[in-house]
Design a protein around this motif. Structure first.
Motif, PDB file in Angstrom:
ATOM      1  N   ILE A  58       0.828  -1.212   0.000  1.00  0.00           N
ATOM      2  CA  ILE A  58       0.000   0.000   0.000  1.00  0.00           C
ATOM      3  C   ILE A  58       0.862   1.262   0.000  1.00  0.00           C
ATOM      4  O   ILE A  58       0.575   2.214  -0.723  1.00  0.00           O
ATOM      5  N   HIS A  89      -7.713   1.026   3.325  1.00  0.00           N
ATOM      6  CA  HIS A  89      -7.474   0.170   2.166  1.00  0.00           C
ATOM      7  C   HIS A  89      -8.532  -0.926   2.069  1.00  0.00           C
ATOM      8  O   HIS A  89      -9.011  -1.236   0.974  1.00  0.00           O
ATOM      9  N   HIS A  95      -5.715   3.278  -2.261  1.00  0.00           N
ATOM     10  CA  HIS A  95      -5.039   2.209  -2.996  1.00  0.00           C
ATOM     11  C   HIS A  95      -3.535   2.307  -2.823  1.00  0.00           C
ATOM     12  O   HIS A  95      -2.871   1.317  -2.572  1.00  0.00           O
ATOM     13  N   LYS A  96      -2.992   3.498  -2.975  1.00  0.00           N
ATOM     14  CA  LYS A  96      -1.578   3.760  -2.746  1.00  0.00           C
ATOM     15  C   LYS A  96      -1.470   4.995  -1.863  1.00  0.00           C
ATOM     16  O   LYS A  96      -2.200   5.960  -2.040  1.00  0.00           O
TER      17      LYS A  96
END
Length: 138
Positions: A58, A89, A95-96
């Motif tokens: 992540i 998440h 997502h990142k």
């Protein structure tokens, strides 16, 4: 000179093991089960490995480095931040995570807002006025 008997030594060791054992490792009969301790330790290590793997996927490298530095200074704050990242998440909100978004999360946790650019803290200097200064002599 009295030497400790084998039975007294064994009881003392069992009491030390009992006192230092985590609650899950102590059986209902009050005996420490080494197998239960090992199983619990392996389960915790597996959970930590899974957690580290998820965070590695992540977090971007710069964010991971910043989080590791935070963990050195304030491990409980870093753990709480990791928990919130993993929850976000899992909910599909993240997502990142970049370093800037990590900083934003830290500021939000501290009560500030990164979107408005508000300062987190303010320092006020209050100087005391002396009743008698050197300037008053003249």
């Amino acid at each position: 000179r009295a030497t400790p008997t084998r039975d007294s030594w064994t009881r003392a060791n069992v009491m030390e093991d009992f006192a230092s054992a985590p609650p899950a490792a102590v059986g209902s009969d009050g005996v420490v089960n080494a197998g239960d301790q090992d199983a619990e330790r392996e389960r915790q290590e597996a959970n930590e490995a899974r957690r580290a793997s998820a965070l590695a996927s992540i977090l971007e490298p710069a964010a991971r480095e910043r989080l590791s530095r935070i963990a050195i200074v304030k491990p409980d704050k870093a753990r709480a931040l990791e928990d919130s990242i993993l929850r976000a998440h899992a909910a599909g909100r993240v997502h990142k995570v970049s370093e800037q978004s990590l900083i934003g999360m830290l500021e939000n946790a501290a009560g500030g807002s990164s979107a408005t650019g508000a300062r987190v803290g303010k320092i006020n200097f209050e100087r005391r006025r002396n009743a008698f200064d050197e300037d008053d002599e003249l």
